[in-house]
Scaffold this active site. Sequence first.
Site, PDB file in Angstrom:
ATOM      1  N   ASP A  38       0.824  -1.201   0.000  1.00 23.91           N
ATOM      2  CA  ASP A  38       0.000   0.000   0.000  1.00 23.91           C
ATOM      3  C   ASP A  38       0.862   1.256   0.000  1.00 23.91           C
ATOM      4  O   ASP A  38       2.040   1.221   0.375  1.00 23.91           O
ATOM      5  CB  ASP A  38      -0.920   0.017   1.225  1.00 23.91           C
ATOM      6  CG  ASP A  38      -2.038  -1.009   1.129  1.00 23.91           C
ATOM      7  OD1 ASP A  38      -2.235  -1.543   0.030  1.00 23.91           O
ATOM      8  OD2 ASP A  38      -2.710  -1.265   2.143  1.00 23.91           O
ATOM      9  N   LYS A  60      -4.119   2.741  -2.387  1.00 21.18           N
ATOM     10  CA  LYS A  60      -4.854   2.749  -1.126  1.00 21.18           C
ATOM     11  C   LYS A  60      -4.476   3.934  -0.246  1.00 21.18           C
ATOM     12  O   LYS A  60      -4.373   3.823   0.958  1.00 21.18           O
ATOM     13  CB  LYS A  60      -4.642   1.440  -0.349  1.00 21.18           C
ATOM     14  CG  LYS A  60      -5.151   0.208  -1.091  1.00 21.18           C
ATOM     15  CD  LYS A  60      -6.638   0.258  -1.313  1.00 21.18           C
ATOM     16  CE  LYS A  60      -7.139  -0.945  -2.066  1.00 21.18           C
ATOM     17  NZ  LYS A  60      -8.553  -0.861  -2.447  1.00 21.18           N
ATOM     18  N   MET A 169      -8.747   7.788   9.688  1.00 22.07           N
ATOM     19  CA  MET A 169      -9.119   8.249   8.341  1.00 22.07           C
ATOM     20  C   MET A 169     -10.238   9.294   8.387  1.00 22.07           C
ATOM     21  O   MET A 169     -11.130   9.299   7.547  1.00 22.07           O
ATOM     22  CB  MET A 169      -9.535   7.060   7.467  1.00 22.07           C
ATOM     23  CG  MET A 169      -8.448   6.014   7.322  1.00 22.07           C
ATOM     24  SD  MET A 169      -8.993   4.472   6.537  1.00 22.07           S
ATOM     25  CE  MET A 169      -9.922   3.719   7.893  1.00 22.07           C
TER      26      MET A 169
END
Length: 528
Positions: A38, A60, A169
């Site tokens: 990632d 990602k 996030m």
Amino acid sequence: MIRQKGKVYLVGAGLGEIAYLTLQAQGLLSQAEVLIYDALVDDSILTLIPANCLKLEVGKRGGQPSTPQSEINQLLVEYCLRGKQVIRLKGGDPFIFGRTTSEIQALIESQCDFEVIPGLSSALAAPTLAYIPLTDPVMSRCFAVMTGHDLEALDWQIVSQIETLVILMGGRNLGEIVHQLLRHERLPKTPIALIKSGGCPQQIVWVGTLNDIVERTANESLSPCVIVVGEVVRLRDFLNPSQQSWGQDQLPKNSSLNLATMNQPLFGKTILVTRSAEQSSQFSELLKEQGATVIEMPALVITPPSSWEGLDQAIKQLEITSETFFDWLILTSSNGVEYFFDRLMTLGKDIRSLGKTKIAVVGKKTAASLQERCLKPDFIPPDFVADSLVENFPESLEGKRILFPRVETGGREVLVQELTAKGATIVEVAAYESGCPHNIPPEVLEALQHKIIDVITFASSKTVKNFCQLIQSLPEQSLPPNYLDGICIASIGPQTSKSCQSLLGRVDVEPQEYTLEGLTQAILNQYL
């Protein structure tokens, strides 16, 4: 013929630097044949994989284009069925807000062998490195971890009552998160912390309340970040040793401080190390041992030459007669050592092909690379630079045949000219090529924008030139014209210093000994 059985390891890379990687993960990476990783995986971890490992970045990174999950699943299955040892490297822990379940399902359906290797999640580690405990006997008897991607799926009436919240996030949705908490009766004075790039040298922590955090961070890039909401945030000022001396809400200088680090001479200094993308982090480790926070910036990309023809022909000539065809082999860089001997092996030969050919190297690091091949150089110039090689050569150069594997383009011609002038015959062959990376890593750009860099180091003229090329390629006004003001420019030696003077206008530090150890000591002298 028995078909080799492949296996997929779904590995958690931890939250940042290589220091937070598990020993099990480190061992697996050193044996990887295919790495599918990632975007948030730190570059330092990639130095662990073998040189012949196939690397596939699958994105990602929040808010940016990424490889579709179905395609990632297909890659895992495809390489496993080819009999490869595949490492699927994910930031944090594989099972925390990742798509590992989908990948495992695809592997099971294709009867692929797999194993899950846990990693250190940023949900737990980032608050710890920011000195924010998630539990406390008085302030927090429980905590909940959630994602900030799908806020509508959360029951905010329940969520708002939990003493401590950890939100991953959530940087782009900070305003809505605060709105929902206030709307569901969380007090405006509730403390909140945003930890950006937790566990990395460029870690930044913003602290405020639900009432003012959006305004405080209005002009900041917040991703990737971990958000902590709750009274435990107040404990940071008490628990964080750096607050006693620095007294600031930002902590860009060192993300994992301890008393031993604080007593080191470079504590509180952030150093940008420009290097080859393939180079190990040896220099960075030397600086970290002295307490510095290090941010690495790949400024060179080392690749094979456009053609192996010249080098292959020279290698064949090593054994063309019973006599030694080349009197000397000169190697001026670790890259020259690695590419020359790798090609020697590729052609089915080994070090015995050198026969009585003597070897001269420039620099301690080049000598160390040679010794890793079980060879000891016959000559190293005393000043560790190519300019002193001819002057101090241990024998007459008249009539000597010298093989010189070197960079394909952009190398200095002075050495060849001086050897030729002394009567030697030089066979120059391209062993590798060096180029400029396509862009500046986001964390480096942010560090320059926030003016948290104290020192920039350069170990070659090419790193200076490529650094300037990358800066000039940035969109207009990405950096102020005076972005280098207050930054110490450190060069490893005279030729690199000339490039610094020419392209950057100055050089502040140059060691007496032109080695990485010498450069480390020169930087130390600057701050002692």
